[in-house]
Design an enzyme around this catalytic site. Structure first.
Site, short mmCIF file in Angstrom:
data_model
loop_
_atom_site.label_atom_id
_atom_site.label_comp_id
_atom_site.label_asym_id
_atom_site.label_seq_id
_atom_site.Cartn_x
_atom_site.Cartn_y
_atom_site.Cartn_z
N THR A 126 11.33 -117.11 -36.76
CA THR A 126 11.28 -115.93 -35.95
C THR A 126 12.50 -114.74 -36.20
O THR A 126 12.21 -113.52 -36.27
CB THR A 126 11.56 -116.21 -34.42
OG1 THR A 126 10.46 -117.17 -34.14
CG2 THR A 126 11.37 -115.07 -33.44
N GLY A 173 23.06 -122.28 -32.91
CA GLY A 173 21.86 -122.54 -32.36
C GLY A 173 21.22 -123.76 -33.07
O GLY A 173 22.07 -124.19 -34.39
N ALA A 174 20.76 -124.84 -32.42
CA ALA A 174 20.31 -126.27 -32.90
C ALA A 174 19.53 -125.97 -34.05
O ALA A 174 19.89 -126.86 -34.92
CB ALA A 174 19.35 -126.72 -31.80
N ASP A 175 18.72 -125.30 -34.46
CA ASP A 175 18.19 -125.19 -35.67
C ASP A 175 18.83 -124.78 -36.76
O ASP A 175 18.93 -125.51 -37.94
CB ASP A 175 16.83 -124.03 -35.71
CG ASP A 175 17.63 -122.71 -35.44
OD1 ASP A 175 18.55 -122.52 -34.63
OD2 ASP A 175 16.92 -121.72 -35.82
N ARG A 176 19.92 -124.28 -36.70
CA ARG A 176 21.06 -123.88 -37.59
C ARG A 176 22.01 -125.26 -38.06
O ARG A 176 22.41 -125.41 -39.07
CB ARG A 176 21.98 -122.52 -37.31
CG ARG A 176 20.99 -121.27 -37.12
CD ARG A 176 21.67 -120.16 -36.64
NE ARG A 176 22.29 -119.65 -37.75
CZ ARG A 176 23.57 -118.76 -37.76
NH1 ARG A 176 23.78 -118.32 -36.76
NH2 ARG A 176 24.10 -118.44 -38.94
N THR A 223 -1.21 -97.99 -49.87
CA THR A 223 -0.53 -98.32 -48.31
C THR A 223 -0.37 -99.78 -48.23
O THR A 223 0.62 -100.16 -47.95
CB THR A 223 -1.39 -97.61 -47.15
OG1 THR A 223 -1.58 -96.29 -47.42
CG2 THR A 223 -0.47 -97.91 -45.95
N ASP A 226 16.64 -119.40 -43.63
CA ASP A 226 15.42 -119.80 -42.82
C ASP A 226 14.69 -118.65 -42.32
O ASP A 226 15.40 -118.04 -41.50
CB ASP A 226 16.18 -120.69 -41.71
CG ASP A 226 14.96 -121.51 -40.91
OD1 ASP A 226 13.76 -121.17 -40.90
OD2 ASP A 226 15.13 -122.07 -39.83
#
Length: 190
Positions: A65, A40-43, A117, A62
């Site tokens: 999402t 991926g481009a982000d990576r 909780t 990172d």
């Protein structure tokens, strides 16, 4: 394909083609993977900026999402990493599928052992993400023999998770953007 549609739209609006980061292009970093075009481009952007700013080897976590861990080895080459569901995806699945659990603020609780909780869910999500990161980073460092590599946190929830671990040398929220800038400068010979 969505990328082509965005490319056409931006070309029309801007009057020139936008930079589309793709793993097949030369950005000055060798990608040592069997299928580099799947990256991926982000990576790519994270790895390029991390190597430029923190040296090699370096590990980037990172929290977007997905939670991606990207590794640049001691020679400066991209070696791969891990991809797991992001913290918000995990939280959404938990809240949607567990009948008695409702949304809680995504923040690190004071203790691992939740006594309500809400704090139990926060511990499972945030401290769980920190523990997963610690475990994966330790295994990656051992596998590649890069025990001294700095670990950089980035992405929307990096600061939140950083409150539950000391695995990061720093949290760098602008890493991906700097990587895109560095790629743009290289492509445009600046």
């Amino acid at each position: 394909m969505l990328s082509r549609a965005w490319n056409r739209c931006l070309t029309e609006v801007l009057g020139h083609a936008p930079l589309m980061v793709s793993p097949g292009d030369d950005y000055g970093m060798e990608i040592r993977m069997p299928y580099p075009r799947s990256l991926g481009a982000d990576r790519i952007a994270n790895a390029i900026a991390a190597r430029a700013d923190y040296g090699a080897p370096v590990i980037v976590v990172d929290f977007g999402t997905a939670t991606n861990i990207d590794v640049v080895d001691a020679t400066g080459a991209y070696r791969g990493g891990t991809i797991s569901p992001g913290l918000m995806i995990s939280a959404a699945a938990l809240f949607d599928c567990a009948a008695k659990l409702s949304n809680v603020p995504i923040e690190a609780p004071a203790h691992v052992l939740g006594d309500t909780t809400e704090t139990a869910v926060q511990s499972g999500l945030v401290i769980g993400a920190a523990a997963q990161t610690e475990g994966l980073v330790a295994r990656i460092k051992a596998e590649l023999g890069i025990e001294s590599a700095p670990v950089v946190g980035t992405g929307g929830l990096a600061r939140t998770v950083s409150h539950a671990t000391d695995v990061f040398c720093c949290v760098d929220p602008d890493l991906t953007l700097r990587g895109i800038r560095d790629i743009w400068l290289r492509v445009n010979n600046r």
